[in-house]
Enzyme design. Structure first.
Site, mmCIF file in Angstrom:
data_model
loop_
_atom_site.group_PDB
_atom_site.id
_atom_site.type_symbol
_atom_site.label_atom_id
_atom_site.label_comp_id
_atom_site.label_asym_id
_atom_site.label_seq_id
_atom_site.Cartn_x
_atom_site.Cartn_y
_atom_site.Cartn_z
ATOM 1 N N GLU A 102 0.879 -1.172 0.000
ATOM 2 C CA GLU A 102 0.000 0.000 0.000
ATOM 3 C C GLU A 102 0.908 1.212 0.000
ATOM 4 O O GLU A 102 1.533 1.517 1.012
ATOM 5 C CB GLU A 102 -0.924 -0.035 1.220
ATOM 6 N N CYS B 228 -2.135 8.586 3.864
ATOM 7 C CA CYS B 228 -1.964 7.956 2.553
ATOM 8 C C CYS B 228 -3.165 8.199 1.660
ATOM 9 O O CYS B 228 -3.061 8.076 0.439
ATOM 10 C CB CYS B 228 -1.704 6.466 2.721
#
Length: 674
Positions: free
Chosen positions: A256, A295
């Site tokens: 990720e 993120c």
């Protein structure tokens, strides 16, 4: 100064050679040190494989789900200590709640889903059985079992608690031990969270270990039963996934990565609409929460050309109200970046963006910090850029300033908006604020393939929506391309990353024994009293009751039609029904057959059956006409304990006619006293 320890092979180990200093994001002063180059990584892997794995695999999915719930509740009782430690990361109390409370909430969701959606067993059944032979005595189905190795979790600095728990919850639920390696900059928060979990006594020996500092050569000792889950930069992800041992042994690698997430203002969301105000609020929140160090934060903002000036004005007005300062001060709305090193990195990226875009809000050389020294701490103001020609630009589509920085850009029409969305080459999330379903549909078709999640919000959903930047445990978190090409969370999908899917083939009895779920064609037990007369614990898989036969009359059909109001022509008009290619003439209602079935298999006296709670997988297979007869086969298919008083019994029910043809089939769910 605190020594941040590692928990390796059952022992807490202090920092040693290779330790590095950790500074407060608020003051720049050194507050801790972490790292130990002398960690015996092979001993850690062996400890997890020899102790943690077997102990976890000995537990059922429900046992592990109960363990997760207990761990989450234990952390909930001690979350204030995690809050207190987290201030030195630069985060505000609101940021702590995203991290700490969000992580605990994620564990609770996986605990709940484990109990509701997985069996109280050691094997997870993936899909229904498949008949592979003509007579039904050679069957196949897919099962999932835990990997017999170790999950190595490498986490980012921005979420020292949530980042760990969102990976740990599905890993432990799967039955796999974990070695957690947090980012060194904030590992002191993770270390305390790990201590809380280990001190609770709820985890089996070897289920959880912690590396505070570098992993050393741990990845060089992994094999096909291990897994690596990484969150961080694309450059680091590429370096890790290119490890020759990981490639040679086909070690599972989930990544990720940073991504240029975007938000689109729909063409219908003009100034004065609820959607316009919502859009400005969402962007401002994503720019300032965790000082932009998420993120999922919005990095690119797509706005209709006609609304650029209005959005700049409205967004600048909201950003100007953001109080920057010491996160321990209740009036602070945005704290510091995690470190001065991170601050320098953001400023370097800002310089790149400045070559293609004009800064329209925020000056890193002229801003106010309340209650702290802006030069010593890692403080920056929110900075908004405007890129007038996004088609010719490059850096705004490939450079992420991991801080309170976003770039506005105009779009001409919806195809242009989709093209700009996709220029990021893969993101974790894109949001579209619109009240027009066709706008949502067109942008979905045009851009969904480039994004792990599409978040739509408008006046209808805004009161309940959790926000662009909130990954939820129920939904997948990850994305294609630049975002890493992986997935996390997503409910039970996330658990599957730590399990092996295997196709098993054999007789119905073999498949029943493996999956602890009766498969049609397997042995039936027919020499016992009516199964409704015995308690949950007394029932065995395969116990079967065969009912007497009942003839269906025309009067039955007409009475049911008049009583229920279901006078559909197929039941009432013989000529019209015969013209239908599915029916030979007038036929019985499907729900009439179900009602009669219940009457045929019921045991009416008070007993251990407490309630009928549902009916699944209903299929009507053949029409039943007046003059036909029917009978019922009722078989114990699956059993799931629910609490100390009762359990759920899943019964396989088959209705057959006088020719032994199946006319209907379904699963009946009952709650039975233990």
């Amino acid at each position: 100064m605190r020594d941040i320890q590692s928990f390796a092979a059952g022992e807490w180990l202090a920092p040693g050679a290779g330790a590095r200093n950790i500074a407060s994001a608020i003051t720049g002063d050194v507050i801790a040190q972490a790292g130990n180059d002398a960690l015996d990584v092979q001993a850690m892997l062996g400890f997890a494989r020899d102790h943690g794995g077997p102990a976890l695999r000995a537990m059922t999915f429900h046992d592990r789900a109960r363990m997760l719930k207990a761990l989450a509740l234990h952390l909930m009782e001690h979350k204030q200590a995690l809050y207190d430690l987290s201030y030195d990361t630069g985060a505000t109390l609101s940021d702590h709640k995203i991290d700490v409370d969000g992580g605990i909430g994620t564990m609770l969701v996986f605990a709940s889903k484990g109990r509701r959606e997985m069996p109280d067993a050691h094997v997870y059944l993936d899909g229904a059985p498949e008949q592979l032979g003509r007579e039904g005595q050679f069957m196949g189905r897919h099962i999932c079992t835990p990997l017999q190795g170790v999950a190595v979790h490498i986490n980012a600095f921005n979420f020292p608690v949530w980042g760990m728990l969102e990976k740990l919850a599905p890993t432990l639920l799967a039955g796999v031990p974990a070695i957690v390696k947090p980012a060194t900059a904030t590992c002191y928060v993770t270390e305390h969270c790990v201590r809380l979990m280990l001190d609770s006594g709820l985890l089996p020996k070897g289920a959880l270990q912690l590396v505070s500092g570098g992993l050393g050569d741990m990845l060089d000792h992994l094999d096909c039963q291990d897994a690596v889950a990484f969150t961080g930069s694309a450059d680091t992800a590429l370096k890790l996934r290119s490890n020759p041992v990981l490639l040679q042994n086909s070690v599972r690698f989930t990544s990720e990565q940073d991504s240029l997430n975007a938000s689109v203002l729909g063409p219908d969301a003009t100034p004065g609409t609820p959607e316009f105000d919502l859009f400005v609020k969402e962007v401002q929140r994503e720019m300032t929460a965790k000082a932009g160090q998420k993120c999922t934060a919005i990095r690119r903002i797509m706005v209709p050309q006609a609304q650029i000036d209005a959005v700049i004005a409205a967004l600048s007005e909201r950003l100007a109200k953001t109080t920057i300062g010491d996160p321990r001060d209740e009036s602070t709305r945005m704290g510091a970046l995690v470190s001065n090193s991170q601050k320098r990195d953001v400023l370097e990226k800002v310089a790149l963006l400045s070559a293609e875009a004009e800064r329209v809000f925020g000056d890193p050389d002229n801003f106010t910090v309340k209650g702290a020294d802006k030069d010593k701490g890692a403080f920056l103001p929110p900075m908004l850029f405007h890129c007038a020609d996004p088609d010719k630009a490059e850096r705004v589509h490939d450079t992420e300033a991991f801080g309170p920085v976003s770039t506005l850009m105009p779009y001409r029409d919806l195809p242009h908006a989709s093209a700009l969305l996709n220029r990021g080459q893969g993101s974790l999330v894109a949001s579209i604020i619109t009240n027009d379903g066709e706008v949502a549909r067109e942008l979905t078709i045009g851009s969904a393939a480039f994004h792990g999640r599409l978040y739509f919000n408008n006046r209808t959903s805004m009161k309940e929506a959790t926000g662009h930047g909130s990954p939820l445990p129920h939904m997948v978190h990850g994305g294609p391309g630049r975002a890493g090409g992986g997935e996390e969370l997503g409910g039970i999908r996330g658990v599957m990353h730590y399990m092996q899917r295997t196709a098993v083939q054999g007789s119905p009895d073999i498949l029943t024994a493996i999956g602890k779920q009766w498969v049609p064609g397997a042995q039936e037990i027919t020499d016992r009293d009516h199964p409704f007369t015995r308690r949950f614990t007394e029932l065995d898989l395969g116990e079967t009751f065969y009912s007497k036969s009942r003839e269906i009359s025309l009067d039955d059909i007409e009475t049911f039609a008049n009583f229920t109001g279901d006078t559909f022509y197929a039941h009432m008009d013989d000529e019209a029904a015969a013209a239908n290619p599915f029916f030979p003439g007038r036929v019985a209602h499907g729900y009439l057959l179900l009602s009669f079935a219940a009457g045929l298999f019921v045991q009416p006296d008070p007993g251990p059956v407490l309630a009928n709670t549902g009916l699944d997988n209903l299929r009507f297979l053949e029409p039943v006409s007046a003059g036909d007869s029917m009978k019922v086969r009722l078989t114990v298919k699956h059993k799931t304990p629910r609490n100390e008083e009762y359990g759920e019994v899943r019964w396989h029910v088959t209705l057959t006619n006088q020719r032994e043809e199946a006319v209907a089939e379904y699963d009946l769910l009952t709650m039975n006293a233990l």
